[in-house]
Write an enzyme that holds these catalytic residues in place. Structure first.
Site, mmCIF file in Angstrom:
data_model
loop_
_atom_site.group_PDB
_atom_site.id
_atom_site.type_symbol
_atom_site.label_atom_id
_atom_site.label_comp_id
_atom_site.label_asym_id
_atom_site.label_seq_id
_atom_site.Cartn_x
_atom_site.Cartn_y
_atom_site.Cartn_z
ATOM 1 N N GLY A 1 0.866 -1.182 0.000
ATOM 2 C CA GLY A 1 0.000 0.000 0.000
ATOM 3 C C GLY A 1 0.898 1.226 0.000
ATOM 4 N N ALA A 2 0.585 2.174 -0.891
ATOM 5 C CA ALA A 2 1.527 3.272 -1.151
ATOM 6 C C ALA A 2 1.946 4.045 0.111
ATOM 7 C CB ALA A 2 0.932 4.195 -2.214
ATOM 8 N N ASP B 1 -1.776 4.598 -6.386
ATOM 9 C CA ASP B 1 -0.337 4.486 -6.113
ATOM 10 C C ASP B 1 0.429 5.682 -6.649
ATOM 11 O OD1 ASP B 1 -1.287 1.527 -5.946
ATOM 12 O OD2 ASP B 1 0.655 1.679 -4.934
ATOM 13 N N ASN C 1 -3.170 2.288 -10.041
ATOM 14 C CA ASN C 1 -3.620 1.582 -8.838
ATOM 15 C C ASN C 1 -3.591 0.088 -9.147
ATOM 16 O OD1 ASN C 1 -4.585 1.759 -6.078
ATOM 17 N ND2 ASN C 1 -6.532 0.997 -6.829
ATOM 18 N N LYS C 2 -3.892 -0.699 -8.161
ATOM 19 C CA LYS C 2 -3.831 -2.151 -8.270
ATOM 20 C C LYS C 2 -4.482 -2.651 -9.556
ATOM 21 C CE LYS C 2 -2.155 -4.397 -6.268
ATOM 22 N NZ LYS C 2 -0.805 -4.868 -6.701
HETATM 23 O O1 MRU Z 1 0.642 -4.019 -4.548
HETATM 24 P P1 MRU Z 1 0.023 -3.286 -3.397
HETATM 25 O O2 MRU Z 1 -0.805 -4.168 -2.508
HETATM 26 O O3 MRU Z 1 1.043 -2.471 -2.639
HETATM 27 O O4 MRU Z 1 -0.975 -2.267 -4.086
HETATM 28 C C1 MRU Z 1 -1.733 -1.430 -3.273
HETATM 29 C C2 MRU Z 1 -2.702 -0.593 -4.010
HETATM 30 O O5 MRU Z 1 -2.808 -0.642 -5.207
HETATM 31 C C3 MRU Z 1 -3.477 0.384 -3.197
HETATM 32 O O6 MRU Z 1 -4.766 0.582 -3.725
HETATM 33 C C4 MRU Z 1 -2.743 1.729 -3.194
HETATM 34 O O7 MRU Z 1 -1.413 1.557 -2.802
HETATM 35 C C5 MRU Z 1 -3.380 2.704 -2.302
HETATM 36 S S1 MRU Z 1 -3.136 2.239 -0.618
HETATM 37 C C6 MRU Z 1 -3.891 3.348 0.371
#
Ligand code: MRU
Length: 320
Positions: free
Chosen positions: A52-53, A220, A230-231
């Site tokens: 998560g970012a 992200d 984003n994911k």
């Molecule tokens: O690969 P990850 O689990 O780090 O990806 C996370 C995401 O895509 C979240 O939606 C993003 O980081 C926002 S977290 C508040």
């Protein structure tokens, strides 16, 4: 964040070490991972002990504390861990700028982390206004307290609304291949917010049947024109929401907005390993000969975004 009935955080600094909730083990086991060195911290980011970012950014500021004796090398190592989330780069540069002015580098890191938690709380307060009683809201991946140290981005409005007594229902995408939807499930369960987990490819079904009133995701990296990474799977949810006239909001703090990049085309997308698709809980679900591609993020064009929920308010265009 509630953890078995008590307030807790996704990570913190204690006695010269970084402590993380080990997100690779959740929801099955609540275990902790300790980073004693910069390399441990880099491993935690790369292997997604922490993810998560904003949480990656928080890990990075504490990583800079561990590597304070060679800041340039530490910064280089941390920036190499994962390419897409802007918070990582923002956090490392923050430490490079601020560490010299602090007697104790830990003060600069703690200030960063408290600030990000405060910003996420404000995202919750600003986003809560969008949540009306009886709404059904879809979210993707996990953009909760686990992903941000505390409160979350996309989930922060849910926590604030729930604690105010609003009644609403959450649909959490499973989010293959890493199944971060189960982290969202775990967080919402801890807080007592009514919800279900759905398969990623079921979102369109529920949207078409009128069962989703709003979508909120995290991000992200958000570029100057409002495109965002984003994911993986976020893009198709945004297109589906647009097609079905459902408002689509992106929740993120200022540390996720990268004004140096004009559009999403310039964002580097991380591609991760085969095992994430081919193996679940040590069980092979694909034959050894099967080749895969595993992009961890996708880019959503700003035209699909109804608004950006930030600590400064809710905006139709990115606010820097
Ligand atoms: O690969 P990850 O689990 O780090 O990806 C996370 C995401 O895509 C979240 O939606 C993003 O980081 C926002 S977290 C508040």
């Amino acid at each position: 964040m509630m953890i078995n009935g008590r307030e807790g955080r996704a990570l913190w600094f204690e006695k010269g070490k970084i402590k993380f909730i080990d997100q690779r083990k959740l929801p099955y086991k609540l275990e902790y991972y300790t980073a004693e060195t910069v390399d441990d911290c880099c491993f935690a980011i790369m292997d997604m002990v922490v993810r998560g970012a904003p949480a990656i950014g928080a890990a990075a500021v504490y990583g800079m504390v561990l590597g304070v004796n060679d800041l340039e090398k530490t910064a280089y190592k941390l920036k190499k861990t994962r390419p897409t989330a802007y918070d990582l780069f923002y956090a490392v540069d923050y430490m490079l700028d601020n560490i010299k002015n602090c007697k104790n580098p830990l003060d600069a890191a703690n200030a960063y982390v408290e600030d990000i938690v405060d910003k996420c709380h404000k995202i919750g307060l600003n986003g809560e206004i969008l949540i009306k009683n009886n709404m059904k809201i879809l979210t993707h991946c996990n953009a909760g307290a686990l992903a941000t140290v505390d409160w979350g981005t996309a989930l922060a409005p849910f926590y604030v609304a729930h604690r105010k007594g609003k009644k609403f229902f959450v649909f959490a995408d499973e989010t293959r291949p890493r199944c971060q939807g189960l982290l969202t499930d775990w967080e919402l369960e801890q807080e007592g917010i009514p919800h279900v987990v759905i398969a990623d490819n079921a979102a369109g079904f529920f949207m078409k049947n009128g069962e989703i009133d709003m979508v909120i995701t995290g991000a992200d990296r958000i570029t100057a024109n409002g495109d965002f990474a984003n994911k993986i799977g976020t893009y198709e949810k945004a297109v589906l929401a647009y097609e079905n006239d459902i408002p689509f909001y992106v929740a993120a703090p200022v540390s996720t907005f990268d004004k140096n990049i004009k559009s999403g085309d310039e964002i580097i997308i991380e591609e991760r390993g085969r095992e994430e698709l081919a193996v679940i809980n040590n069980y092979k679900i694909m034959p050894d000969y099967t080749k895969v591609r595993n992009p961890a993020f996708d880019i959503t064009n700003h035209k699909y975004v109804t608004g950006y929920i930030t600590e400064k308010g809710v905006f139709e265009k990115p606010c820097f």
